[in-house]
Design a protein around this motif. Sequence first.
Motif, PDB file in Angstrom:
ATOM      1  N   CYS A 103       0.851  -1.181   0.000  1.00 13.78           N
ATOM      2  CA  CYS A 103       0.000   0.000   0.000  1.00 13.78           C
ATOM      3  C   CYS A 103       0.889   1.234   0.000  1.00 13.78           C
ATOM      4  O   CYS A 103       1.805   1.334   0.819  1.00 13.78           O
ATOM      5  N   TYR A 123     -15.592  -4.266   2.649  1.00  9.21           N
ATOM      6  CA  TYR A 123     -15.326  -4.054   1.225  1.00  9.21           C
ATOM      7  C   TYR A 123     -16.362  -4.846   0.441  1.00  9.21           C
ATOM      8  O   TYR A 123     -16.369  -6.078   0.483  1.00  9.21           O
ATOM      9  N   ARG A 132     -14.743  -2.386  -9.463  1.00  4.89           N
ATOM     10  CA  ARG A 132     -14.807  -1.490  -8.303  1.00  4.89           C
ATOM     11  C   ARG A 132     -15.286  -2.219  -7.061  1.00  4.89           C
ATOM     12  O   ARG A 132     -16.137  -3.100  -7.111  1.00  4.89           O
ATOM     13  N   GLU A 190     -12.936   1.971  -4.466  1.00  6.25           N
ATOM     14  CA  GLU A 190     -11.606   1.462  -4.757  1.00  6.25           C
ATOM     15  C   GLU A 190     -11.737   0.699  -6.060  1.00  6.25           C
ATOM     16  O   GLU A 190     -12.650  -0.112  -6.213  1.00  6.25           O
ATOM     17  N   LEU A 216      -4.624  -1.556  -7.742  1.00  3.87           N
ATOM     18  CA  LEU A 216      -5.847  -1.016  -7.140  1.00  3.87           C
ATOM     19  C   LEU A 216      -5.566   0.401  -6.648  1.00  3.87           C
ATOM     20  O   LEU A 216      -4.424   0.725  -6.301  1.00  3.87           O
ATOM     21  N   LYS A 268      -7.706   3.917  -4.486  1.00  3.86           N
ATOM     22  CA  LYS A 268      -8.888   4.608  -3.971  1.00  3.86           C
ATOM     23  C   LYS A 268      -9.135   5.813  -4.869  1.00  3.86           C
ATOM     24  O   LYS A 268      -8.200   6.486  -5.287  1.00  3.86           O
ATOM     25  N   CYS A 287      -2.910   3.799  -3.060  1.00  7.72           N
ATOM     26  CA  CYS A 287      -2.960   2.785  -4.112  1.00  7.72           C
ATOM     27  C   CYS A 287      -2.305   1.504  -3.599  1.00  7.72           C
ATOM     28  O   CYS A 287      -1.607   1.504  -2.586  1.00  7.72           O
ATOM     29  N   TYR A 288      -2.559   0.418  -4.312  1.00 10.41           N
ATOM     30  CA  TYR A 288      -2.141  -0.903  -3.849  1.00 10.41           C
ATOM     31  C   TYR A 288      -1.564  -1.726  -4.984  1.00 10.41           C
ATOM     32  O   TYR A 288      -1.986  -1.611  -6.136  1.00 10.41           O
TER      33      TYR A 288
END
Length: 183
Positions: free
Chosen positions: A33, A112, A121, A140, A168, A170, A176-177
């Motif tokens: 992350c 989630y 999403r 996300e 990924l 937000k 971000c991931y």
Amino acid sequence: MQMLNVEALTGYSAALDALTQGQRAALVEIVFCYRLGSLSATAVFGEVEALRDVAGQVPAEIERAVTRRYGVDLESLAAGQARFYVDGDDLETVLLGFTYSAARQLEEWKRYRQDADCKQRLLIDRFDAANEPKSIGEVERAGGPDLWNGPRDLPEKAKQAGFRVIYLAKDAKDQCYLRLLSA
């Protein structure tokens, strides 16, 4: 199950680097992350025993979860807090996240949810420890490499090491991931 090549990711997370060989062997996934200029790594295990070995005390919500994956943000442990993740507990919920204080008191939890209108999403609902909503429907999304704002070489190193990379981010936050899975 194929062992993840964690050594290829050395230098991105001191907490990930510090895992023992046995703890590394138990990893099923790693999620990096990048949030507000800071990088953290979440270690994901298939067994609660492996999670306990890394995190020490595991909260009851995590212990009793019916899940295939147990995750912990390693940098949050090093900072004295703890962020844990488990699979969702119903068909709509993909993931549950829990944030605990240094005294292991629940501060907030997140649900989630898969967005019924878009498979790319997730919608995130945040609740405080008393189950009062803090926010509902934060977005996300999954996408391409342009979503990643963290260290530019990390995704390529992960791919070269045999990881499957999922990007990924937000929508409304600088967050971000990189989800790294066995290829």
